[in-house]
Design a protein around this motif. Structure first.
Motif, short mmCIF file in Angstrom:
data_model
loop_
_atom_site.label_atom_id
_atom_site.label_comp_id
_atom_site.label_asym_id
_atom_site.label_seq_id
_atom_site.Cartn_x
_atom_site.Cartn_y
_atom_site.Cartn_z
N LEU A 182 0.80 -1.23 0.00
CA LEU A 182 0.00 0.00 0.00
C LEU A 182 0.84 1.27 0.00
O LEU A 182 0.31 2.35 -0.25
CB LEU A 182 -0.95 0.00 1.21
CG LEU A 182 -2.37 -0.53 0.99
CD1 LEU A 182 -3.19 0.41 0.11
CD2 LEU A 182 -2.40 -1.92 0.36
N MET A 234 0.43 7.97 4.74
CA MET A 234 -0.79 7.16 4.65
C MET A 234 -1.60 7.30 5.94
O MET A 234 -2.82 7.50 5.91
CB MET A 234 -0.36 5.69 4.42
CG MET A 234 -1.45 4.68 4.32
SD MET A 234 -0.65 3.05 4.03
CE MET A 234 -1.99 1.94 4.45
N PHE A 244 -8.13 1.27 3.74
CA PHE A 244 -6.99 0.78 2.96
C PHE A 244 -7.08 -0.75 2.97
O PHE A 244 -7.45 -1.34 3.99
CB PHE A 244 -5.66 1.21 3.59
CG PHE A 244 -5.38 2.68 3.48
CD1 PHE A 244 -4.89 3.22 2.29
CD2 PHE A 244 -5.60 3.53 4.56
CE1 PHE A 244 -4.63 4.59 2.19
CE2 PHE A 244 -5.33 4.89 4.47
CZ PHE A 244 -4.85 5.42 3.28
N TYR A 289 -7.45 -0.63 8.04
CA TYR A 289 -6.48 -1.11 7.06
C TYR A 289 -6.56 -2.63 7.09
O TYR A 289 -6.12 -3.28 8.04
CB TYR A 289 -5.07 -0.61 7.41
CG TYR A 289 -3.96 -1.12 6.52
CD1 TYR A 289 -4.21 -1.69 5.26
CD2 TYR A 289 -2.64 -1.01 6.92
CE1 TYR A 289 -3.19 -2.15 4.44
CE2 TYR A 289 -1.59 -1.46 6.10
CZ TYR A 289 -1.88 -2.03 4.88
OH TYR A 289 -0.86 -2.49 4.08
#
Ligand SMILES: [Zn+2]
Length: 487
Positions: A150, A175, A183, A225
């Motif tokens: 990612l 991020m 995510f 995430y």
């Protein structure tokens, strides 16, 4: 109405006019009016990294029928979208650009150098991405999915601003600072002792790689995430070709993304199939095609959502650049192709590399042993093999190439000029095998890197008509800014 908008209306009208050559200017003005009045509030952006026409067309042929005397394509979901355009992919310094600069152009609408994410050619001035704009100006939720890590270039180009794509730790920090809602996919590079996961958790994210937890995520889950429970050593999701029932597919991550992001105000969801590119670099057509098909499956999930939310949903599917110089047609097969033989390949080059490494570690890798593994996993057999599928019997030239690869791998002879052209830095044995089976099927490769081939843009739904025509990759972002009415 600003200049860019006026110009894009004219271009759309022109494109529509040429498309409906026998129609009237009424059709053209209907299209430009529908773009002008469009206001999508659920926007899906799918990026096949390294995916251009050869990749999508190969997937169509692979899923279709290509045995002797029968030639039939099977359409993908996204190749049936009503709107198709073409974008040019060169960056500020190269016609063979990288994913950092091209994804920056797609997300933010300006050119930059290869290797730079979310900043201009001065490597100082930060832009603003479509994802950041809709979050800040419209209060939409945002999701970013990638089958690779990612903090890799393409996903990072939607939330990060940094002079070097290789500063993975800083990108991971950005991020966490993005405040985006979802995510999902691969893990993180340079995540020593899970430090970046802790930074994300401190920023309010639930970080999980538990399959059941991921599959039960919903709109009450908060910022999350979701890391694939099954990763390769490099932190990416596995190739679709190598997945089993324990894996979470790209399509499932999109489904979960919708469950987490859905709200009355709106959302933007970017989903990258990143390993189409990696398989392109390695010249492995079967891994490449299967990851293109995995992307298509993910697009189908978005399309199902669009059917439930008509007049509110826009889906874009495109690539960032082409990878590998993939072509249908090869010097040794003339005007013939035989994609049916590709089905004999059972695993990606990465999985086969692992098999070879295990045999080497056990001291059991002889050429005979290798040929057993080759027949089992690629269907290829030695010249003169009886009772074999004729199309999969190697000729003397191909067999000699495989013997050379075996010897070069054993002796470490991989750095010479010829060897660099033969192997491109990959395991000599597996890249030789994918070349042999690809070439027999009628697929050629010209590169182990990115090429300058323009890339199709497929669009469906509210405002899709804006994507007719041919344009620079930066225009993809500007069209989205206009359609979403952000500055
Ligand atoms: Zn690449």
């Amino acid at each position: 109405m600003n200049f860019r908008r006026t110009l894009s209306c004219i271009l759309i009208a022109l494109a529509a006019f040429s498309l409906f050559a026998q129609g009237s200017s009424e059709t053209a003005s209907m299209i430009s009016a529908s773009v002008e009045n469009a206001s999508p509030k659920y926007v899906f952006m799918f990026i096949g990294d390294g995916m251009s026409s050869p990749q999508t067309n190969s997937a169509q042929v692979y899923n279709g029928n290509n045995v002797s005397g029968a030639v039939e394509l099977e359409e993908l979901t996204f190749t049936q979208f009503p709107v198709v355009g073409v974008q040019y992919t060169q960056d500020s310094t190269s016609f063979c650009p990288d994913s950092a600069s091209t994804a920056t152009s797609l997300s933010s609408g300006f050119k930059t150098h290869s290797g730079v994410i979310g900043m201009g050619v001065d490597k100082v001035t930060a832009g603003e991405t479509i994802a950041e704009k809709v979050k800040e100006q419209l209060g939409w939720k945002v999701g970013i999915i990638s089958s690779v890590t990612l903090n890799h270039a393409t996903p990072a180009a939607y939330y990060a601003h940094i002079a070097s794509r290789n500063d993975y730790f800083e990108i991971g920090q950005q991020m966490a600072e993005s405040g985006f809602d979802y995510f999902a996919g691969g893990s993180l590079l340079e995540n020593d002792n899970d430090q970046l996961y802790r930074i994300l958790e401190d920023a309010g994210y639930t970080v999980t790689n538990d399959r059941d937890t991921i599959l039960s995520l919903n709109s009450d889950s908060g910022k999350v995430y979701a890391v694939s429970p099954e990763l390769q050593d490099d932190g990416a999701m596995k190739y679709s070709l190598d997945m089993d029932e324990d894996d979470i597919t790209l399509a499932q991550f999109v489904k979960k993304g919708i469950d987490v992001l859905y709200n009355e105000t709106g959302f933007f969801l970017m989903c990258e199939s990143g390993k189409i590119d990696w398989a392109g670099h390695a010249n492995d057509a079967v891994a490449n095609i299967n990851d293109t098909l995995a992307l298509d499956e993910a697009v189908q999930v978005a399309l199902d959502f669009a059917f439930q939310h008509p007049n509110e949903t826009l889906i874009i599917v495109t690539g960032d650049h082409e990878t590998g110089g993939m072509t249908i047609g090869y010097a040794a097969t003339g005007y013939n192709t035989a994609f049916d033989i590709l089905k004999a390949q059972k695993m990606s080059f990465v999985a086969f590399d692992e098999l070879i490494a295990a045999e080497k570690a056990a001291g059991t890798l002889t050429f005979d042993r290798l040929m057993d593994l080759v027949e089992e996993n690629f269907g290829l057999t030695a010249p003169g093999t009886e009772n074999a599928v004729p199309a999969l019997v190697m000729n003397e030239y191909e067999y000699a190439k495989l013997q050379k690869a075996y010897e070069d791998d054993a002796s470490g002879n991989t750095d010479g000029y010829e060897e660099s052209l033969l192997y491109g830095g990959y395991n000599p044995i597996s890249v030789t095998l994918t070349h042999i089976i690809n070439n027999k099927a009628g697929i050629g490769w010209t590169s182990y890197a990115h090429t300058g081939l323009p890339v199709p843009v497929y669009a469906y739904g509210e405002g899709a008509e804006a994507f007719f025509g041919s344009y620079d990759n930066t225009e993809v972002a500007h069209k989205l800014f206009d359609l979403c009415n952000v500055q």
